[in-house]
Design an enzyme around this catalytic site. Sequence first.
Site, PDB file in Angstrom:
ATOM      1  N   LYS A 151     -10.580 -19.037 -60.776  1.00  8.88           N
ATOM      2  CA  LYS A 151      -9.849 -20.207 -60.281  1.00  8.88           C
ATOM      3  C   LYS A 151     -10.582 -20.897 -59.134  1.00  8.88           C
ATOM      4  CE  LYS A 151      -5.180 -18.839 -61.717  1.00  8.88           C
ATOM      5  NZ  LYS A 151      -5.567 -17.692 -62.539  1.00  8.88           N
ATOM      6  N   ILE A 152     -11.074 -20.116 -58.163  1.00 15.32           N
ATOM      7  CA  ILE A 152     -11.745 -20.719 -57.010  1.00 15.32           C
ATOM      8  C   ILE A 152     -13.067 -21.344 -57.423  1.00 15.32           C
ATOM      9  CG2 ILE A 152     -12.779 -20.264 -54.751  1.00 15.32           C
ATOM     10  CD1 ILE A 152     -10.731 -17.913 -54.518  1.00 15.32           C
ATOM     11  N   THR A 229     -17.823 -17.221 -49.740  1.00 10.57           N
ATOM     12  CA  THR A 229     -16.407 -17.202 -49.346  1.00 10.57           C
ATOM     13  C   THR A 229     -15.642 -16.202 -50.204  1.00 10.57           C
ATOM     14  OG1 THR A 229     -15.907 -19.065 -50.813  1.00 10.57           O
ATOM     15  CG2 THR A 229     -16.407 -19.592 -48.523  1.00 10.57           C
ATOM     16  N   SER A 230     -16.343 -15.201 -50.743  1.00  9.39           N
ATOM     17  CA  SER A 230     -15.694 -14.228 -51.626  1.00  9.39           C
ATOM     18  C   SER A 230     -15.371 -12.940 -50.876  1.00  9.39           C
ATOM     19  CB  SER A 230     -16.566 -13.958 -52.852  1.00  9.39           C
ATOM     20  OG  SER A 230     -17.838 -13.436 -52.497  1.00  9.39           O
ATOM     21  N   ARG A 231     -16.316 -11.993 -50.843  1.00 15.46           N
ATOM     22  CA  ARG A 231     -16.181 -10.753 -50.093  1.00 15.46           C
ATOM     23  C   ARG A 231     -17.511 -10.453 -49.424  1.00 15.46           C
ATOM     24  NH1 ARG A 231     -11.552 -11.451 -50.085  1.00 15.46           N
ATOM     25  NH2 ARG A 231      -9.836 -10.069 -50.740  1.00 15.46           N
ATOM     26  N   ASP A 255     -17.820 -17.214 -44.801  1.00 15.40           N
ATOM     27  CA  ASP A 255     -16.446 -17.002 -44.334  1.00 15.40           C
ATOM     28  C   ASP A 255     -16.130 -15.518 -44.325  1.00 15.40           C
ATOM     29  OD1 ASP A 255     -13.790 -18.009 -43.531  1.00 15.40           O
ATOM     30  OD2 ASP A 255     -13.149 -17.166 -45.452  1.00 15.40           O
ATOM     31  N   GLU A 260     -16.869  -7.025 -41.145  1.00 12.04           N
ATOM     32  CA  GLU A 260     -16.197  -8.122 -40.451  1.00 12.04           C
ATOM     33  C   GLU A 260     -15.020  -7.653 -39.607  1.00 12.04           C
ATOM     34  OE1 GLU A 260     -13.322  -9.726 -44.066  1.00 12.04           O
ATOM     35  OE2 GLU A 260     -15.342 -10.555 -43.885  1.00 12.04           O
ATOM     36  N   HIS A 294     -13.046 -15.394 -41.966  1.00 15.39           N
ATOM     37  CA  HIS A 294     -12.222 -15.070 -43.135  1.00 15.39           C
ATOM     38  C   HIS A 294     -10.949 -15.926 -43.156  1.00 15.39           C
ATOM     39  CE1 HIS A 294     -11.543 -11.589 -46.177  1.00 15.39           C
ATOM     40  NE2 HIS A 294     -10.890 -12.656 -46.582  1.00 15.39           N
ATOM     41  N   ALA A 296     -10.866 -19.062 -45.011  1.00 11.60           N
ATOM     42  CA  ALA A 296     -10.926 -20.088 -46.052  1.00 11.60           C
ATOM     43  C   ALA A 296      -9.558 -20.306 -46.694  1.00 11.60           C
ATOM     44  CB  ALA A 296     -11.950 -19.706 -47.111  1.00 11.60           C
TER      45      ALA A 296
END
Length: 329
Positions: A151-152, A229-231, A255, A260, A294, A296
Amino acid sequence: MKIVFTSVREDEKEFYLKNINCCDVVEFDQPIDRIEIKKIKDADILSVFVFDRLDKTVLSEFEKLRLIITRSTGVDHIDLDFCREKGIKVAHIPAYSPRSIAEHTFGLILTLTRKLKKIEEREKRLDFSIKPEIMGKDLYTLSLGVIGTGKIGTYVARLGLAFGMNVMAYDIKENPQLKDAGVKYTSLDELVKNSDIISVHVPLLPQTYHLINRERISMMKNGAVLINTSRGQVVDTDAVFDAVVSGKIGALGLDVFEDEALLMLERYREGRSSDKVLKILKLNSMDNVVITPHIAFFTETATENIKNQTVDCINRFTAGQDISDCLVV
């Protein structure tokens, strides 16, 4: 029935208390490793966030846990094998707002290609001159490679098309609608070799751990832009650090990043750090790198969707209704 919420923001607390009437609701603003397990081990339902690490050791402490619902799409912070073994259902929020993350992705892309961080830093020194070092690039002249078209990734690809970019994609399952719209699916190596901007949108799985590594970075165009912007663990921090410092990667937008939690949960205040975190801090000081914490997903629409879908899943579960649309295990 008792439900325990961990890692709850202040703006969420009243909502959950008001909208969950079936259970005894207990809320903590701390992640689960900061909570005495004896206070919550009698929970029937546990609602967590991405910084709550639910490994076998933690989960073994719970006496009657029936459902875990994570207020996220990703579930890599939960030991799914242990949950299967013990019959604990695991639910997530599969699509609270993929557009939010896609838009943040393009925010990073535009910030880096138009060198906004460098411009801002110059203006803070009262330097408003126009020089080649702050010359940007037109997106329509660039190729965008999207790794992962769930989806993203699908929204990111469509935004790329809207900007007039040449969009390539890689996924184990191709999206025919994207192909019809003009997205070209390629192998991962071909995408990496031919993209000016590479944006990563895959879940963290054993096969995606360090998907972006030294070998793949060596295939990239000199000066390529990398966005994640995933993991965090999808990208090898050590390899990316060396590539940015050497100039192989021309700009970097993150992100998410490895380790993190040490920064985002302020574990550094306890004297905890890592080599990877030190490299992230160094990267963050560079004007061709933009790092966000993190967030987004963090928009009004997305956070409302997370809250509403979390409550809906819990209320259906406690009423004995079907929750297969949000189940992972």
